[in-house]
Design a protein around this motif. Sequence first.
Motif, PDB file in Angstrom:
ATOM      1  N   ASP A 129     -29.788  31.193  -2.640  1.00 23.60           N
ATOM      2  CA  ASP A 129     -29.660  29.933  -1.806  1.00 23.60           C
ATOM      3  C   ASP A 129     -28.544  30.074  -0.571  1.00 23.60           C
ATOM      4  OD1 ASP A 129     -30.281  27.141  -1.751  1.00 23.60           O
ATOM      5  OD2 ASP A 129     -28.386  26.849  -1.861  1.00 23.60           O
ATOM      6  N   GLY A 133     -31.501  29.590   3.858  1.00 27.13           N
ATOM      7  CA  GLY A 133     -31.464  28.936   5.082  1.00 27.13           C
ATOM      8  C   GLY A 133     -31.899  30.014   6.102  1.00 27.13           C
ATOM      9  N   ASP A 134     -31.556  31.199   6.123  1.00 23.38           N
ATOM     10  CA  ASP A 134     -31.815  32.146   7.355  1.00 23.38           C
ATOM     11  C   ASP A 134     -33.078  32.672   7.347  1.00 23.38           C
ATOM     12  OD1 ASP A 134     -28.907  32.095   8.671  1.00 23.38           O
ATOM     13  OD2 ASP A 134     -28.464  32.357   6.664  1.00 23.38           O
TER      14      ASP A 134
END
Length: 397
Positions: A129, A133-134
Amino acid sequence: MALTDTALKALKPTGRPTKHSDGGGLHVLVTPQGSKLWRLSYRFEGKQQTMALGAYPAVSLANARREREGVKALLAKGVNPAQHAKLERIAKQASNAVTFKVVAEEYLRKIAKEGKADATQSKKAWLLDLAMGDIGSRPIRDITAAEILVPLRRIEAKGNYETARRVRSTVGQIFRYAIATARTDNDPTFGLKGALTAPTVSHRAAVTDKKAFGGLLRAIWAYEGMPETRMALQLMVLLYPRPGELRQAQWSEIDFEKAIWTLPASRMKMRREHRKPLSQPALAILEELRSLTGHGKFLFPAVTLPMRTMSENTMNSALRRMGFTQQEATSHGFRASASSLLNESGKWSPDAIEAELAHMGADEVRKAYHRALYWEERVKMADWWAEETNIWRETTG
């Protein structure tokens, strides 16, 4: 006559579509609105067909000609260029749908089916996690090392060097799984091994001096906090399991008659069932504990949520309240204390001690054999250790 960039730029719209040939079926269609569209005409199986190649100048003259040569090569092989282009579009769409997140979630489902411990699954999900996001929405086949380095540098900027290293390793597991399942051909994390800051190795605090260890034992046996916490620490002293193994222990695993605690493979670090002999002092503590928590599933249930276990911080917090700093004593440190003092005694074979600690070396078959071979010695060692810890507790003040 072949086209040139100068000629293409000079083309003007008229009241109707006009075609301007470059030869070999390649031409530009100029629309009344002024668009300049590349078209490629060819014959396949006796039928005239036309392919759209894009608009000029987004598709340059040179690129349009390369497309023409590619079509010729396909025709020479008996391949329909239009069908080939359609299949490439479908493959591209499929590739774009196989994102890092899709593969990561599939991998987590896989290790869950394989029976990996809940703690292991949660840790991997947490680590992934941190990078999701990237790279989560990116097609896994297109992700580069530079993209993965972005979340790793962000983690390092907070001083979490070990976490960054673990994230890189776990992300690499996803890529290797994707390679094995034909979703990508490359693991870009391999090239990042030397890019991260190496964490400073800090060993867990452990008391290995008999006199100091005796002082720690007196503090534990005199602990006036929750009795379950005191008994957990006492069992850590006598049995020296991994703290998580004790916190998650279940009453069904304790055989009072045979004096054996059987830890299932699902909770063991090495994924192998492990049996521990129980000395009489350990059994006495377990009997006392059974009067408090024996009606439930766990030896050490959470105070407010009986279906959950004692917090991982409970034992360490108790040690802090007793006055021992994090550099002096930790719940995990009892394993190092036992290993050091048992080896120092010279009474027990190193392999028996390793078997009791549930350590597995490279030769796992040999170690499995030793676990059975040294059982009798381990039973005697458990009794000796209980007696010695009692002596140190009473005489090393």
